[in-house]
Design a protein around this motif. Structure first.
Motif, mmCIF file in Angstrom:
data_model
loop_
_atom_site.group_PDB
_atom_site.id
_atom_site.type_symbol
_atom_site.label_atom_id
_atom_site.label_comp_id
_atom_site.label_asym_id
_atom_site.label_seq_id
_atom_site.Cartn_x
_atom_site.Cartn_y
_atom_site.Cartn_z
ATOM 1 N N LEU A 1 1.544 -17.553 62.951
ATOM 2 C CA LEU A 1 1.038 -18.932 62.218
ATOM 3 C C LEU A 1 1.160 -19.974 63.137
ATOM 4 O O LEU A 1 0.192 -20.911 63.310
ATOM 5 N N ARG B 1 -7.666 -19.937 61.913
ATOM 6 C CA ARG B 1 -6.298 -19.674 61.113
ATOM 7 C C ARG B 1 -6.694 -18.513 60.025
ATOM 8 O O ARG B 1 -5.716 -17.902 59.815
ATOM 9 N N THR B 2 -7.769 -18.641 59.557
ATOM 10 C CA THR B 2 -8.008 -17.468 58.576
ATOM 11 C C THR B 2 -7.904 -16.210 58.852
ATOM 12 O O THR B 2 -7.209 -15.502 58.186
ATOM 13 N N ASP C 1 -5.895 -23.173 67.319
ATOM 14 C CA ASP C 1 -6.811 -23.776 66.527
ATOM 15 C C ASP C 1 -7.236 -25.316 66.886
ATOM 16 O O ASP C 1 -8.102 -25.976 66.869
ATOM 17 N N MET D 1 -6.534 -15.321 61.538
ATOM 18 C CA MET D 1 -5.235 -15.261 62.250
ATOM 19 C C MET D 1 -4.063 -14.810 61.068
ATOM 20 O O MET D 1 -2.903 -13.973 61.206
ATOM 21 N N MET D 2 -4.320 -15.200 59.902
ATOM 22 C CA MET D 2 -3.592 -14.922 58.740
ATOM 23 C C MET D 2 -3.744 -13.419 58.423
ATOM 24 O O MET D 2 -2.526 -12.774 58.283
ATOM 25 N N ALA E 1 -1.448 -19.686 65.690
ATOM 26 C CA ALA E 1 -2.740 -19.896 65.270
ATOM 27 C C ALA E 1 -3.205 -21.375 65.210
ATOM 28 O O ALA E 1 -4.017 -21.897 65.552
ATOM 29 N N ALA E 2 -1.975 -22.059 64.712
ATOM 30 C CA ALA E 2 -2.221 -23.626 64.748
ATOM 31 C C ALA E 2 -2.567 -24.186 65.849
ATOM 32 O O ALA E 2 -3.368 -25.057 66.017
#
Length: 239
Positions: A9, A24-25, A16, A27-28, A12-13
């Protein structure tokens, strides 16, 4: 089950914010897939890293790079072929793929030197079907799963980098964290000289460690190795 993985996460941040990555979605969902893989007792993974996403004409591939708690035993090598690097070099990691996140994971086979050399000569779309034949010229020695694994080897050895000085090579040839590593200021990390290749260089022979044939006893003075067998360097962790 205990396993190690990256900060999915957090990465991902960061990606992004830079305007790259898969969002992000998604990657979650990748993080949940990593958790599922790491906790699967049948897979027996010790570490997991999301390698990336390969697009295909019929389905995509989500690729996960792992090390196993019990690495597979080395099979008998064919004497007339360049031997496969087993659990080291181009096969230092084991890769699992899935067509969709949360779906069944398939372990890719180890890559052979012949497959790496053939993959360098080909440019073709993936279909998303591992068992499909690779229709090409020159002929590729394997199916799409083998072709995907060969391209993963090429990509990882060429593009995976780390801050210079973060790792050191131990006596066994593996990497371990340096004891006295001091991160540089962010501005200085923009220089290419402050980064190193994380994985060993993939040689023309299709291996990271060059294999040389043994000279026949009656030809020791006249025997000549090929250009591939004489290739040297670069060393591991070079910039």
């Amino acid at each position: 089950m205990q396993y190690e993985c990256e900060d999915m996460l957090g990465d991902a941040a960061l990606l992004d914010a830079l305007g790259v990555g898969i969002g992000r979605t998604e990657m979650m969902n990748v993080a949940l897939a990593v958790k599922k893989l790491g906790e699967d007792p049948k897979k027996g993974v010790a570490t997991v890293r999301f390698f990336g996403k390969f697009l295909g004409t019929h389905a995509d591939y989500y690729v996960f790079e792992t090390t196993l708690k019990s690495p597979p035993e080395e099979p008998e090598q064919q004497p007339d072929e360049i031997p496969i690097e087993w659990n080291t070099g181009a096969n230092g990691y084991v890769y699992f793929v899935a067509n969709h996140l949360g779906g069944p994971l398939t372990q890719l086979p180890h890559v052979t030197p012949a497959q790496v050399k053939a993959a360098r000569t080909l440019k073709r779309f993936l279909t998303g079907r591992l068992a499909n034949a690779v229709s090409s010229y020159p002929v590729f020695p394997g199916n799409e799963g083998n072709y995907l694994r060969a391209q993963i080897a090429r990509i990882s050895c060429t593009t995976v980098v780390c801050p210079a000085g973060l790792f050191v090579v131990n006596e066994e040839g593996g990497l371990e964290n340096a004891e006295e590593f001091t991160p540089l200021p962010a501005r200085e990390m923009g220089a290419a000289a402050n980064w190193s290749h994380r994985y060993s260089h993939l040689k023309k022979q299709g291996r990271c460690m060059v294999h040389k044939r043994e000279a026949p006893e009656d030809e020791e003075d006249t025997f000549e190795w090929t250009e591939e067998e004489l290739e040297e360097g670069p060393e591991q962790l070079v910039s």
